[in-house]
Write a protein that holds these residues in place. Structure first.
Motif, mmCIF file in Angstrom:
data_model
loop_
_atom_site.group_PDB
_atom_site.id
_atom_site.type_symbol
_atom_site.label_atom_id
_atom_site.label_comp_id
_atom_site.label_asym_id
_atom_site.label_seq_id
_atom_site.Cartn_x
_atom_site.Cartn_y
_atom_site.Cartn_z
ATOM 1 N N ALA A 1 0.838 -1.287 -0.020
ATOM 2 C CA ALA A 1 0.204 0.048 0.246
ATOM 3 C C ALA A 1 0.825 1.309 0.083
ATOM 4 C CB ALA A 1 -1.083 0.056 1.531
ATOM 5 N N GLY B 1 -10.887 6.810 -8.520
ATOM 6 C CA GLY B 1 -9.699 7.170 -8.559
ATOM 7 C C GLY B 1 -8.457 7.705 -8.864
ATOM 8 N N GLN C 1 -9.803 5.896 0.248
ATOM 9 C CA GLN C 1 -9.497 4.477 0.473
ATOM 10 C C GLN C 1 -9.120 4.305 1.812
ATOM 11 O OE1 GLN C 1 -6.552 1.223 -0.641
ATOM 12 N NE2 GLN C 1 -7.040 1.854 -2.406
ATOM 13 N N ASN D 1 -7.772 1.741 5.133
ATOM 14 C CA ASN D 1 -6.491 0.714 5.536
ATOM 15 C C ASN D 1 -6.798 0.209 6.523
ATOM 16 O OD1 ASN D 1 -4.929 -1.422 5.055
ATOM 17 N ND2 ASN D 1 -3.563 -0.228 3.280
ATOM 18 N N ILE E 1 -6.172 7.063 1.447
ATOM 19 C CA ILE E 1 -5.396 7.900 0.881
ATOM 20 C C ILE E 1 -6.432 9.150 -0.012
ATOM 21 C CG2 ILE E 1 -4.696 6.945 -1.398
ATOM 22 C CD1 ILE E 1 -4.004 4.558 -0.324
ATOM 23 N N LEU F 1 -10.238 10.277 -3.941
ATOM 24 C CA LEU F 1 -10.055 8.695 -5.357
ATOM 25 C C LEU F 1 -11.654 8.819 -5.343
ATOM 26 C CD1 LEU F 1 -7.858 5.965 -2.925
ATOM 27 C CD2 LEU F 1 -7.948 8.137 -5.009
ATOM 28 N N ALA G 1 -8.791 -1.736 -9.453
ATOM 29 C CA ALA G 1 -7.841 -1.112 -8.340
ATOM 30 C C ALA G 1 -6.282 -2.216 -8.550
ATOM 31 C CB ALA G 1 -8.551 -2.419 -7.334
ATOM 32 N N GLN H 1 -5.504 3.868 -7.443
ATOM 33 C CA GLN H 1 -5.830 3.036 -5.863
ATOM 34 C C GLN H 1 -7.554 3.784 -5.933
ATOM 35 O OE1 GLN H 1 -4.505 2.156 -3.626
ATOM 36 N NE2 GLN H 1 -2.076 2.654 -2.979
ATOM 37 N N ARG I 1 -9.916 -1.322 2.734
ATOM 38 C CA ARG I 1 -9.563 -2.717 2.835
ATOM 39 C C ARG I 1 -9.627 -3.134 4.195
ATOM 40 N NH1 ARG I 1 -5.590 -4.598 -0.177
ATOM 41 N NH2 ARG I 1 -4.039 -4.798 1.794
#
Length: 533
Positions: free
Chosen positions: A11, A114, A171, A173, A347, A350, A419, A423, A428
């Motif tokens: 990542a 994205g 995103q 994680n 992140i 997106l 993906a 990203q 996740r």
């Protein structure tokens, strides 16, 4: 169909600062926009709309990607939601330019997917009304996102612009192993030389010296390489933490105060330690220049004592993976408190909804599914039975699948999801990813990370938004500061520059505008802190 081998997911986590200003609620969806969902809109359940709607999506097409309109992610989401997309997917290398032209010409898609959008994009175009605020839509129509923001307030803080609005989605994680430096050390070698796992830099030095001198690989050759890397920047965070500094950002925030770690006394001690390792041959002299291929070749030869990697078997043969263990946080004479660097679990930028979108409620429901248990798997691996399959009725183990004769990542990027290449907005989830059959990455590494790092890890500096003027100055100052610090680090470690010149080095950095640089970060942090309350 066939099973995948071991695949490491990295990542990459980057924070881009940008422009900020204030706005009020003037950017909230207009009555025309909110009415756009129409009577066919379902606030819960599926489909999202009874009558199919078509929206325009813009996103970056990686080289590995097939046509987005043929990808399982979008075809399955259309079946579920009754929302169809038309796609504008410029090559990833040219996406930023195309995106800027789109905004400049006010020829907006309905959504960006994205991208990413930079923080500057979010704030600038949010202020102009080209990106709409999402927080009210999230509260009303996005239960999965709402739950994440409530359970993880750091995520809300990271994506809230200075004017208090959320203009783009991230995103998130939940996989601990993705969020930190992982330095692997050969525990079998440690046992072979009669020592214990080091807990201080002095003990690490003793272990590395024994690796070099006591033939721990047992081949009767003095061929051991105690510590190596493809670049010093990979090793730095693990060693620097022993001196109380966090190497994931040059600016370290502690209790609201800012420090530039390359000028701190602890950094000088780190340089002295690394210089000692280099001079005595305990640090691979090729650590400034070698390639990944060269490092992996050394790993196959059973000569590596310690290195940085996503997993040990990414460098050494799989059968020797169990010989390596994560190096624990170290302390030193100048720092008795264990600390470990942590990257952000966010992140940004997106997914965003533009002012051209006549169906913002339906759109937020569409994207919210990608933050659910089912959607977060779909967006990464595709359809059950095609991109992955469960191995038991209890759904405790799964494995990836792909058509016979195809490369698994080419199949994923060509047929399944963007993906594989960029990203994407989702979460996740450790719970699912750790159930992968023959998993030597997610689950086992998460256990070690949790045991060794989580209780002491810390982000060096939060994800903040800079104003446009602040960002311009940061870019100018960093161009000189980063280049000089990186060059001098190499010179100090290799001995080309004596540490006796430390004061001169610090004075040079101060003359480059260090005080201004820290003041900008202090001000941006204060604004971030205000939004975090």
């Amino acid at each position: 169909m066939k099973k995948i081998g071991i695949v490491v997911c990295a990542a990459a986590v980057a924070a881009v600062a940008a422009a900020g200003c204030s706005g009020g609620d003037k950017n909230a969806p207009s009555p025309a926009q909110t009415a756009g969902a129409g009577s066919a809109f379902n606030q819960t359940g599926y489909p999202v709309v009874n009558e199919k709607i078509t929206l325009k999506m813009m996103g970056p097409k990686a080289a590995i990607h097939g046509p987005w309109d043929k990808m399982d992610l979008f075809t399955e989401m259309e079946k579920l939601t009754n929302i169809h997309f038309e796609f504008d997917t410029p090559a990833a290398e040219t996406f930023a330019e195309k995106k800027n032209l789109t905004f400049a010409g006010n020829e907006l898609p309905d959504v960006f997917f994205g991208g990413p959008l930079t923080p500057k994009d979010e704030v600038t175009y949010g202020k102009q009304g080209l990106l709409i605020p999402l927080e009210t839509l999230i509260d009303k129509y996005a239960p999965n996102l709402k739950r994440i923001l409530e359970q993880k307030p750091e995520v809300r803080s990271a994506i809230t612009a200075p004017d208090g609005h959320i203009y783009a989605l991230p995103q998130v994680n939940d996989v601990p192993g993705d969020l930190t430096t992982k330095m692997w050390i050969n525990k079998q070698w440690i046992a072979n030389v009669g020592l214990k796992m080091p807990s201080t830099v002095d003990e690490l030095y003793t272990v590395l010296k024994a690796f070099k001198e006591k033939d721990p690989n047992g081949n009767k050759k003095a061929d051991e390489m105690p510590l190596t890397s493809i670049r010093i920047a990979d090793v730095r965070p693990a060693i620097l933490a022993a001196y109380g500094l966090l190497g994931t950002n040059a600016v370290n925030e502690t209790d609201g105060s800012m420090a530039y770690y390359p000028t701190q006394p602890g950094y000088k001690e780190y340089l002295a330690f690394m210089r000692k390792l280099y001079a005595e041959g305990l640090l691979d002299n090729e650590s400034f220049t070698q390639t990944t291929q060269q490092l992996n070749a050394k790993g196959k030869d059973n000569i590596l004592g310690a290195f940085v990697g996503a997993a040990a078997f990414t460098v050494v043969p799989e059968e020797r993976n169990a010989e390596y263990e994560l190096l624990p946080p170290l302390t030193s004479a100048v720092n008795s408190k264990a600390v470990w660097p942590k990257a952000s679990n966010v992140i940004r930028g997106l997914f965003a909804i533009t002012s051209a979108n006549k169906h913002p409620e339906a759109t937020i429901r569409w994207i919210d599914h990608l933050y659910s248990d089912e959607g977060s798997v779909l967006v990464i691996f595709g359809k059950e039975g095609e991109g992955y399959k469960w191995l038991d009725a209890g759904k405790t183990r799964w494995e990836r699948t792909w058509p016979e004769g195809m490369n698994p990542e080419e199949y994923r990027g060509g047929k399944v999801t963007p993906a594989a290449g960029v990203q994407v907005p989702t979460i996740r989830k450790l719970d699912f990813l750790s159930k992968r059959a023959n998993d030597q990455i997610i689950g086992p590494i998460a256990e070690q990370v949790d045991a060794k790092y989580v209780k002491v890890w810390k982000e060096a500096f939060p994800l903040v938004y800079f104003s446009e003027e602040q960002q311009k100055r940061v870019n100018v100052l960093e161009a000189d500061l980063n280049t000089y610090v990186e060059q001098m680090e190499a010179k100090f470690i290799t001995g080309k520059e004596p540490l006796d010149n430390w004061d001169k080095y610090v004075d040079t950095i101060k003359k480059m505008g260090l005080d201004e640089y820290l003041k900008i970060h202090q001000d941006a942090y204060a604004a971030w802190k205000k939004n975090s309350k």
